[in-house]
Design an enzyme around this catalytic site. Structure first.
Site, PDB file in Angstrom:
ATOM      1  N   CYS A   2     -30.262   4.922 -13.520  1.00 21.95           N
ATOM      2  CA  CYS A   2     -31.077   5.357 -14.645  1.00 21.95           C
ATOM      3  C   CYS A   2     -30.243   5.252 -15.931  1.00 21.95           C
ATOM      4  O   CYS A   2     -29.025   5.372 -15.895  1.00 21.95           O
ATOM      5  CB  CYS A   2     -31.566   6.790 -14.526  1.00 21.95           C
ATOM      6  SG  CYS A   2     -32.477   7.104 -13.014  1.00 21.95           S
ATOM      7  N   ARG A  27     -29.791  -0.597 -15.680  1.00 28.25           N
ATOM      8  CA  ARG A  27     -29.486   0.573 -14.859  1.00 28.25           C
ATOM      9  C   ARG A  27     -30.671   1.012 -14.006  1.00 28.25           C
ATOM     10  O   ARG A  27     -30.541   1.892 -13.158  1.00 28.25           O
ATOM     11  CB  ARG A  27     -29.069   1.755 -15.750  1.00 28.25           C
ATOM     12  CG  ARG A  27     -27.902   1.439 -16.659  1.00 28.25           C
ATOM     13  CD  ARG A  27     -27.515   2.652 -17.463  1.00 28.25           C
ATOM     14  NE  ARG A  27     -26.971   3.684 -16.615  1.00 28.25           N
ATOM     15  CZ  ARG A  27     -25.714   3.784 -16.237  1.00 28.25           C
ATOM     16  NH1 ARG A  27     -24.836   2.901 -16.661  1.00 28.25           N
ATOM     17  NH2 ARG A  27     -25.311   4.758 -15.457  1.00 28.25           N
ATOM     18  N   TRP A  73     -34.498   4.490 -12.156  1.00 29.22           N
ATOM     19  CA  TRP A  73     -34.393   3.836 -10.847  1.00 29.22           C
ATOM     20  C   TRP A  73     -34.639   4.959  -9.854  1.00 29.22           C
ATOM     21  O   TRP A  73     -33.811   5.858  -9.701  1.00 29.22           O
ATOM     22  CB  TRP A  73     -33.002   3.233 -10.659  1.00 29.22           C
ATOM     23  CG  TRP A  73     -32.885   2.369  -9.447  1.00 29.22           C
ATOM     24  CD1 TRP A  73     -33.236   1.053  -9.336  1.00 29.22           C
ATOM     25  CD2 TRP A  73     -32.353   2.743  -8.163  1.00 29.22           C
ATOM     26  NE1 TRP A  73     -32.974   0.594  -8.070  1.00 29.22           N
ATOM     27  CE2 TRP A  73     -32.437   1.605  -7.339  1.00 29.22           C
ATOM     28  CE3 TRP A  73     -31.838   3.918  -7.629  1.00 29.22           C
ATOM     29  CZ2 TRP A  73     -32.003   1.613  -6.006  1.00 29.22           C
ATOM     30  CZ3 TRP A  73     -31.410   3.926  -6.310  1.00 29.22           C
ATOM     31  CH2 TRP A  73     -31.490   2.783  -5.513  1.00 29.22           C
ATOM     32  N   ASN A  98     -29.679  11.258 -15.603  1.00 24.96           N
ATOM     33  CA  ASN A  98     -29.173  10.183 -14.743  1.00 24.96           C
ATOM     34  C   ASN A  98     -28.285  10.865 -13.709  1.00 24.96           C
ATOM     35  O   ASN A  98     -27.408  11.639 -14.083  1.00 24.96           O
ATOM     36  CB  ASN A  98     -28.379   9.205 -15.617  1.00 24.96           C
ATOM     37  CG  ASN A  98     -27.482   8.256 -14.823  1.00 24.96           C
ATOM     38  OD1 ASN A  98     -26.443   7.843 -15.294  1.00 24.96           O
ATOM     39  ND2 ASN A  98     -27.880   7.909 -13.634  1.00 24.96           N
ATOM     40  N   GLY A  99     -28.540  10.610 -12.411  1.00 21.88           N
ATOM     41  CA  GLY A  99     -27.708  11.232 -11.375  1.00 21.88           C
ATOM     42  C   GLY A  99     -28.568  11.935 -10.346  1.00 21.88           C
ATOM     43  O   GLY A  99     -29.781  11.720 -10.289  1.00 21.88           O
ATOM     44  N   GLU A 482     -21.135 -14.885  -1.343  1.00 23.39           N
ATOM     45  CA  GLU A 482     -21.624 -14.618  -2.692  1.00 23.39           C
ATOM     46  C   GLU A 482     -22.839 -15.500  -3.016  1.00 23.39           C
ATOM     47  O   GLU A 482     -23.813 -15.043  -3.631  1.00 23.39           O
ATOM     48  CB  GLU A 482     -20.478 -14.840  -3.699  1.00 23.39           C
ATOM     49  CG  GLU A 482     -20.808 -14.680  -5.157  1.00 23.39           C
ATOM     50  CD  GLU A 482     -21.298 -13.282  -5.568  1.00 23.39           C
ATOM     51  OE1 GLU A 482     -21.345 -12.391  -4.727  1.00 23.39           O
ATOM     52  OE2 GLU A 482     -21.668 -13.135  -6.744  1.00 23.39           O
ATOM     53  N   LYS A 486     -26.416 -13.950  -3.978  1.00 23.09           N
ATOM     54  CA  LYS A 486     -27.095 -14.267  -5.252  1.00 23.09           C
ATOM     55  C   LYS A 486     -28.509 -14.771  -4.967  1.00 23.09           C
ATOM     56  O   LYS A 486     -29.462 -14.378  -5.619  1.00 23.09           O
ATOM     57  CB  LYS A 486     -26.347 -15.370  -6.028  1.00 23.09           C
ATOM     58  CG  LYS A 486     -25.035 -15.013  -6.657  1.00 23.09           C
ATOM     59  CD  LYS A 486     -25.113 -14.145  -7.879  1.00 23.09           C
ATOM     60  CE  LYS A 486     -25.077 -12.713  -7.487  1.00 23.09           C
ATOM     61  NZ  LYS A 486     -23.877 -11.990  -7.658  1.00 23.09           N
ATOM     62  N   GLU A 489     -30.797 -11.913  -3.666  1.00 24.18           N
ATOM     63  CA  GLU A 489     -31.031 -10.892  -4.698  1.00 24.18           C
ATOM     64  C   GLU A 489     -32.094 -11.306  -5.702  1.00 24.18           C
ATOM     65  O   GLU A 489     -32.936 -10.507  -6.072  1.00 24.18           O
ATOM     66  CB  GLU A 489     -29.752 -10.693  -5.532  1.00 24.18           C
ATOM     67  CG  GLU A 489     -28.788  -9.677  -5.036  1.00 24.18           C
ATOM     68  CD  GLU A 489     -27.621  -9.514  -6.006  1.00 24.18           C
ATOM     69  OE1 GLU A 489     -27.314  -8.375  -6.341  1.00 24.18           O
ATOM     70  OE2 GLU A 489     -27.010 -10.532  -6.435  1.00 24.18           O
ATOM     71  N   HIS A 505     -21.355 -20.211  17.383  1.00 19.84           N
ATOM     72  CA  HIS A 505     -21.430 -18.976  18.170  1.00 19.84           C
ATOM     73  C   HIS A 505     -22.725 -18.214  17.933  1.00 19.84           C
ATOM     74  O   HIS A 505     -22.799 -17.032  18.246  1.00 19.84           O
ATOM     75  CB  HIS A 505     -20.228 -18.075  17.843  1.00 19.84           C
ATOM     76  CG  HIS A 505     -18.913 -18.675  18.227  1.00 19.84           C
ATOM     77  ND1 HIS A 505     -18.598 -19.006  19.523  1.00 19.84           N
ATOM     78  CD2 HIS A 505     -17.839 -19.051  17.481  1.00 19.84           C
ATOM     79  CE1 HIS A 505     -17.393 -19.536  19.566  1.00 19.84           C
ATOM     80  NE2 HIS A 505     -16.908 -19.586  18.328  1.00 19.84           N
ATOM     81  N   LYS A 604     -28.069  -2.272 -11.438  1.00 21.47           N
ATOM     82  CA  LYS A 604     -26.720  -2.789 -11.606  1.00 21.47           C
ATOM     83  C   LYS A 604     -25.643  -1.771 -11.274  1.00 21.47           C
ATOM     84  O   LYS A 604     -24.662  -2.080 -10.604  1.00 21.47           O
ATOM     85  CB  LYS A 604     -26.540  -3.262 -13.045  1.00 21.47           C
ATOM     86  CG  LYS A 604     -25.256  -4.016 -13.213  1.00 21.47           C
ATOM     87  CD  LYS A 604     -25.312  -4.957 -14.345  1.00 21.47           C
ATOM     88  CE  LYS A 604     -24.115  -5.870 -14.299  1.00 21.47           C
ATOM     89  NZ  LYS A 604     -24.194  -6.856 -13.224  1.00 21.47           N
TER      90      LYS A 604
HETATM   91  C1  G6P Z   1     -24.739  -3.160  -7.279  1.00 27.53           C
HETATM   92  C2  G6P Z   1     -24.987  -4.432  -8.072  1.00 27.53           C
HETATM   93  C3  G6P Z   1     -24.062  -5.536  -7.591  1.00 27.53           C
HETATM   94  C4  G6P Z   1     -22.611  -5.072  -7.651  1.00 27.53           C
HETATM   95  C5  G6P Z   1     -22.409  -3.773  -6.858  1.00 27.53           C
HETATM   96  C6  G6P Z   1     -21.036  -3.175  -7.110  1.00 27.53           C
HETATM   97  O1  G6P Z   1     -25.170  -3.321  -5.969  1.00 27.53           O
HETATM   98  O2  G6P Z   1     -26.341  -4.841  -7.959  1.00 27.53           O
HETATM   99  O3  G6P Z   1     -24.209  -6.682  -8.420  1.00 27.53           O
HETATM  100  O4  G6P Z   1     -21.790  -6.060  -7.141  1.00 27.53           O
HETATM  101  O5  G6P Z   1     -23.354  -2.792  -7.286  1.00 27.53           O
HETATM  102  O6  G6P Z   1     -20.933  -2.819  -8.450  1.00 27.53           O
HETATM  103  P1  G6P Z   1     -19.587  -2.579  -9.238  1.00 27.53           P
HETATM  104  O7  G6P Z   1     -20.026  -2.156 -10.608  1.00 27.53           O
HETATM  105  O8  G6P Z   1     -18.869  -1.476  -8.507  1.00 27.53           O
HETATM  106  O9  G6P Z   1     -18.819  -3.840  -9.233  1.00 27.53           O
END
Ligand code: G6P
Length: 609
Positions: A2, A27, A73, A98-99, A482, A486, A489, A505, A604
């Site tokens: 949030c 956020r 969120w 937020n929290g 990664e 990506k 996501e 395997h 994020k």
């Molecule tokens: C969330 C984001 C990811 C990120 C992860 C860790 O899941 O969507 O993109 O890699 O958090 O975030 P940080 O800020 O700790 O790198």
């Protein structure tokens, strides 16, 4: 998660709150709301993006010189308008939060017994009623906020306004970020600087336990003991341009293209000055690195994958055993602590709860050699660490991490060199050779970005698929991970990554003509092995998409598509190979019409378990 923003001014704050919220949408973006004082507390809330709220605000001609706003969120309670913030206590108090308030059930029961009625399923509503309860007693919003937070357990950043005290806005912080922006005859509160940067660069970071009272002409702060404190004023380095989209369609696209600069900025100190260990990582780093018996990397998401790459570098170049673990796994298992182990947390935001809690757990187990690699200054994780190295990616707004990842990688390579040097594993010649490799990275990344049209053509084919497989080996396996992350996501295509040797395997059973297989094939010692794995795919009718280094002389053939990445970049090759997989996910998502910067269900900065 949030995002919160608030302002107290002598002019209408609605436009700046709305703009500020847009900066905070990374956020969370389930719903948005705003409350302003204008004779009464006027509130507008909408399910969906800030833009929905903005239209409603315009339609209602909302105006006010004091206000708070929120982008959500969802955690407690579904995505509905009654659960959207701000939450109110009658028509008297409005709160954004937020929290997570952990003791909300107990407080709810207490407040119900006092006669309060609840309209939402959120944990936040108890905060509004609690503050109202104490405001009735004290007639002082600052005092009431302080009394209320003393009853709360959990994590919060709060913004509060009260109808009967319209010249004051309060804020409080515990575990979630909160910054105060200092303007000229007006002041602001926000989850991060980007939300207020269009108004001011002068900021003050609150610390855990702080409660603040903002008026137009002054800011008062008390610490967790209730003592008045002065928090240092900083001049934010973030520029208003840095959070603008400029010519780009999406933040993710902008951030992918910013990588050469972000990497160059992050390694500037090393390529110009060599590996000055204490200068780069903080006082005492040389001694700590010299006798480190092992390295333990703790992180989440993309940052965890950066750690997986670094493990290869640290063991091969610095000759130190290195483990990498997800924060939420580490914190709940019995481990064998070794106080001479260096604990490295990697976090773009510096506030991911899983990583923060893992760090706290490591410290509780006696690890005091802690280093944080982070992109956000003054954030919680580096503040809780003994040493810090800041990447200089600039604000990353797209939810899917791109430039934060590649700058983390160059930071981790710098750490590898520092460990090797402190432990006598790096000759002067060796050091300059590695620095030379580092110096070439921004150029190679730019070269990789130039492959965009070719990757775009591949994306057309991926966009119509339901699944995809990513293969890599060794130090490039995390790049396959990664790439798959990506793609899933932001395009919602189911994607898996495997070390190529593992194909036989199990995952080979999935391969048929409908399963595109992406292969990261750098020109390294494992190239021939990767080629054999590709044969296994071709033999089952699988279509292969290979990212191969220019010098690997890989030829396309039937069912094998090849994009030539720049010349092999040595140890730093994973950074160069990260670029085309980012572009592939971006263009595939674009083709599928998903919301690239705000993928469904994600956020994020994840500050919940
Ligand atoms: C969330 C984001 C990811 C990120 C992860 C860790 O899941 O969507 O993109 O890699 O958090 O975030 P940080 O800020 O700790 O790198």
């Amino acid at each position: 998660m949030c995002g919160i923003v608030g302002a107290i001014a002598g002019r209408d704050v609605v436009p700046m709150l709305t703009e500020g919220l847009k900066r905070l949408e990374y956020r969370g973006y389930d719903s948005a709301g705003i409350a302003v004082l204008n004779g009464a507390i006027r509130r507008v809330r909408r399910v969906g993006r800030v833009a929905e709220m903005e239209s409603a605000v315009r339609a209602e001609d909302l105006k006010g010189i004091v206000g708070i706003a929120h982008t959500r969120w969802a955690t407690h309670g579904g995505v509905t308008e009654p659960n959207a913030h701000p939450h109110m206590s009658g028509d008297q108090v409005a709160v954004v939060h937020n929290g997570i308030i952990e003791n909300h059930e107990e407080q709810r029961a207490r407040l119900k017994a006092l006669g309060y009625e609840f309209e939402s399923q959120t944990d936040t509503e108890v905060v509004a009623h609690l503050i109202h309860h104490y405001f009735r007693e004290t007639r002082d919003l600052f005092a009431a906020t302080r009394r209320a937070v003393a009853d709360l357990h959990g994590a919060y950043a709060l913004g509060v306004v009260a109808l009967d005290e319209p010249h004051v806005m309060t804020g409080a912080r515990m575990g979630c970020p909160l910054v105060i922006g200092l303007g000229d005859g007006e002041n602001y509160l926000a989850s991060d600087v980007s939300a207020v940067i269009a108004q001011t660069r002068r900021v003050m970071y609150l610390e855990d336990g702080d409660v603040a009272a903002l008026e137009r002409g002054r800011v008062r702060v008390v610490d967790r003991a209730g003592c008045p404190v002065e928090r240092r004023e900083h001049l934010s380095e973030l520029s208003a341009d840095a959070v603008d989209l400029g010519p780009y369609r999406h933040y993710m696209q902008k951030e992918i293209h910013e990588q050469p600069r972000a990497i160059a900025d992050t390694i500037e100190g090393v390529v110009d000055g060599g590996v000055d260990i204490d200068g780069l990582f903080g006082a005492g780093a040389t001694a700590l690195f010299r006798d480190a018996e092992a390295v333990l990397i703790l992180a989440s998401g993309t940052s965890f994958y950066a750690g997986l790459v670094a493990r290869h570098w640290i063991e091969a170049i610095a000759a130190v055993p290195c483990g990498v673990e997800l924060g939420h796994e580490y914190r709940y298992r019995e481990t064998i602590p070794n106080p001479r182990q260096l604990v490295v947390t990697i976090s773009q935001s510096g506030e991911t709860l899983d990583t923060m809690e893992a760090l706290k757990r490591a410290k509780a187990l006696g690890h005091d050699r802690t280093l944080s690699i982070c992109n956000v200054r003054e954030s919680a994780i580096p503040r809780a660490s003994r040493l810090a190295f800041y990447t200089r990616a600039g604000a990353e707004i797209g939810v899917a991490s791109t430039k934060a990842f590649t700058t983390q990688l160059v930071a981790l390579f710098t750490l590898t060199m520092a460990l090797a040097k402190a432990r006598g594993k790096l000759s002067a010649g060796g050091e300059s050779d590695l620095i030379e490799q580092l110096r070439f990275v921004p150029g190679s990344v730019q070269h990789a970005l130039n492959l965009e049209p070719q990757v775009q053509a591949w994306a057309e084919r991926f966009a119509v698929r339901d699944h995809a497989l990513f293969l890599g080996r060794g130090v490039h396996y995390p790049i396959a991970l990664e790439g798959a992350l990506k793609l899933k996501e932001i395009s919602y295509i189911h994607a898996e990554a495997y070390p190529a040797g593992e194909l036989k395997h199990g995952p080979l059973a999935l391969v048929d003509a409908a399963m595109p297989v992406v292969v990261i094939a750098p020109n390294d010692a494992l190239l021939e092995k990767v080629k054999s794995n590709m044969q296994e795919v071709r033999a089952r009718g699988g279509e292969i998409y290979v990212f191969a280094d220019l010098d690997s002389h890989f030829a396309p053939s039937e069912g094998v598509h090849v994009i030539r990445t720049p010349r092999h970049a040595g140890w730093l090759s994973p950074i160069v190979h990260a670029i085309p997989v980012q572009l592939l996910a971006y263009h595939t998502a674009l083709r599928r019409g998903t919301d690239v910067d705000k993928p469904r269900n994600l956020a994020k900065a994840v500050t919940v378990e």
